[in-house]
Design an enzyme around this catalytic site. Structure first.
Site, mmCIF file in Angstrom:
data_model
loop_
_atom_site.group_PDB
_atom_site.id
_atom_site.type_symbol
_atom_site.label_atom_id
_atom_site.label_comp_id
_atom_site.label_asym_id
_atom_site.label_seq_id
_atom_site.Cartn_x
_atom_site.Cartn_y
_atom_site.Cartn_z
ATOM 1 C CE1 TYR A 160 -3.425 -2.601 0.010
ATOM 2 C CE2 TYR A 160 -3.846 -2.165 2.314
ATOM 3 C CZ TYR A 160 -4.147 -2.850 1.163
ATOM 4 O OH TYR A 160 -5.165 -3.770 1.164
ATOM 5 C CE LYS A 187 -10.937 -9.602 6.162
ATOM 6 N NZ LYS A 187 -9.879 -10.602 6.234
ATOM 7 C CE LYS A 221 -21.024 -11.314 4.029
ATOM 8 N NZ LYS A 221 -21.332 -11.987 2.752
ATOM 9 C CD GLU A 255 -15.018 -19.470 6.375
ATOM 10 O OE1 GLU A 255 -15.245 -18.565 5.545
ATOM 11 O OE2 GLU A 255 -13.861 -19.842 6.682
ATOM 12 C CG HIS A 279 -15.174 -9.898 8.272
ATOM 13 N ND1 HIS A 279 -14.952 -8.832 7.437
ATOM 14 C CD2 HIS A 279 -14.610 -10.978 7.667
ATOM 15 C CE1 HIS A 279 -14.283 -9.247 6.374
ATOM 16 N NE2 HIS A 279 -14.058 -10.540 6.502
ATOM 17 C CE LYS A 409 -35.005 -20.173 19.698
ATOM 18 N NZ LYS A 409 -33.719 -20.771 20.140
#
Length: 520
Positions: A160, A187, A221, A255, A279, A409
């Site tokens: 960078y 990131k 998202k 994951e 995140h 719920k």
């Protein structure tokens, strides 16, 4: 590679004051030429995510062919045709390989793409990049038009500073009619507080904060962008969102696969740097922050920084680390690696709204499922005449991926003649409710925000510093071998100690209840 002689005057001071840093907020207009340069253009990030996102923006009409040109910049010497053929294979994700010619949209988009060969730290390549961008601006610009230049650094963070110096010295917007230059960095933003501060200082010497877009794709998202709407546009949440009603909050990323050939990168960073510090902390901020004065990006980011500054130091007793069995057999992973592939930890916020409420952040690889979700568990009902706590607590769940959903719920009466209770849900599954609506990819949203100059969903320098201040002491203890990961079976829930930590935090597991996304 284009041929031709190269001449350039070398300068020792790369932050040349004769090149002004332009102010943001220049009105966008139909006469503003847009040049998008993707550095590291042949890497996986560029070919599999950035160029498909640009293509989708193009075919939806957000990028006008009369005004935009896209430049791939990389260190491999390939022709324009070879580069276009390469990215064509990825324009539509999950599309089966085909010998069919490109569609009309694909062909038109590919004609807007040009490849420039050059190094990330040498003058020649950036001089040439500036030359071809300027030629595009001259050919496209109408009288009185401004020029916009967006540089996406799909590069390792170590590159960078040198790439930013070259951009600052050779490739800034030079229009006399306004416009801007913006840079995008991915990131990880450093490895700890010191390295992050150093990187921020190096880039900050070259660009104003308003020109820097630190991208975290989780903020693009659909359901992450829904968080502030859910919290502040719905009356029934406002009085409940506090320590008087909420017992604990979980933010989970799981994951069911391992590091998949990314051994060198992952072992250098680990699950905390790779997922939790960025995140999950971005989600944490949106869940825990106070209501901003407005949706002005700075007002939103001010509130995110404030909640980060209220987080207490993480104690070792509130952390469980894990490493899946077989991790050290992966290529490029040292046999004695201490890098965690799983981490679960409790964060505590010292303020009036959240005092005493544990926030459990959990992320891991090689587990028994893949999902990302926010799970807010409410306290037991006082004077519970139905003994409903036996069937489970009320929970508000936001499933970020896969099967984007929001559900609550709650306890209801079982159908029948008897008065007995069970758990069910009020459910909003996006694929069912919004059939035929395509949910945009996170990179599409964020690139469009960059073009529009909206920094709400990007990380500010002080926000980055506050997050690293929380995690750096813990990371140093891990790096120094003072904390060891617990081995767990690949394909399991992770270390059993993580479930014990969850129980210690006050989470009450609902037994016998499984949320099943509706089929349609």
């Amino acid at each position: 590679m284009q041929s031709g002689s190269w001449t350039c005057e070398k300068r020792s001071n790369l932050k040349d004051e004769s090149i002004p840093i332009e102010s943001e907020g220049v009105p966008e207009s139909g006469s503003a030429v847009l040049s998008i340069a993707v550095l590291g253009a042949l890497g996986d990030l560029s070919t599999k995510l950035i160029f498909p996102a640009l293509f989708n923006l193009y075919r939806q009409g957000f990028l006008q062919s009369s005004e935009v040109y896209i430049f791939g910049y990389g260190k491999d010497d390939v022709s324009d045709k070879e580069f276009r053929d390469h990215i064509y294979k990825y324009l539509i994700p999950d599309k089966a390989p085909s010998s069919e010619p490109p569609t009309a949209d694909e062909s038109k988009f590919l004609q807007l793409v040009k490849y420039i060969y050059g190094s990330n730290d040498e003058e020649k390549g950036f001089w040439l990049l500036d030359k071809v961008i300027a030629e595009h601006e001259v050919s496209k610009n109408r009288v009185g038009g401004s020029s916009r230049r967006l540089f996406y650094l799909a590069l390792p963070p170590s590159v960078y500073p040198s790439a930013c110096k070259m951009i600052r010295h050779y490739c800034m917007n030079k229009s006399n009619h306004g416009g801007w230059t913006r840079i995008v960095v991915e990131k990880p933003f450093g490895r700890d507080l010191d390295s992050s501060e150093k990187l921020s200082a190096q880039i900050g010497e070259l660009f104003d904060e308003s020109q820097i877009y630190r991208i975290d794709h989780f903020l693009g998202k659909e359901l992450v962008q829904n968080l502030l709407v859910l919290r502040f546009a719905n009356r029934f949440f406002l009085p409940l969102w506090n320590r008087d009603n909420i017992d604990n909050v979980q933010i989970v990323f799981r994951e069911d696969f391992g590091i998949e050939g990314r051994g060198a990168y992952f072992d250098e960073n680990g699950i905390i740097r790779d997922v939790i510090q960025n995140h999950l902390m971005q989600i944490f901020c949106l869940v825990a922050m106070e209501e901003p004065v407005s949706l002005n990006p700075e007002h939103v980011r001010d509130k995110k920084v404030k909640v980060l500054q209220a987080v207490l130091p993480i104690e070792d007793k509130d952390v469980v680390l894990g490493q899946y069995k077989g991790y050290t057999d992966e290529l490029t992973v040292p046999d004695q690696s201490n890098t965690p592939t799983f981490a679960s930890m409790i964060l505590r916020i010292h303020n009036e709204r959240w005092e005493g409420v544990p926030f459990i952040l959990k992320a891991g690889k090689g587990l028994n499922s893949s999902k990302a979700e926010i799970r807010i568990q409410f306290k037991d009902v006082p004077s519970d005449i139905y003994k409903s706590s036996k069937v489970g607590r009320n929970e508000f769940v936001i499933r970020l991926q896969p099967s984007e959903s929001i559900y609550m719920k709650l306890t209801v009466k079982q159908p029948g003649l008897e008065i007995s209770t069970m758990q069910s849900e009020l459910n909003l599954t996006f694929a069912e409710r919004y059939q035929g609506v395509v949910i945009p990819d996170a990179y599409e949203r964020l690139i469009l925000d960059i073009i529009r100059g909206d920094q709400q969903h990007f990380v500010r320098t002080d926000e980055l510093k506050a997050a690293w201040e929380i995690f750096t002491p813990l990371l140093h203890r891990i790096d120094n071998g003072k904390m060891k990961p617990i081995l767990y079976e690949y394909g399991s829930r992770g270390p059993k100690e993580a479930d014990e930590l969850l129980e210690k935090a006050g989470y009450v597991q609902t037994h016998g209840y499984v949320w099943i996304p509706p089929s349609f």
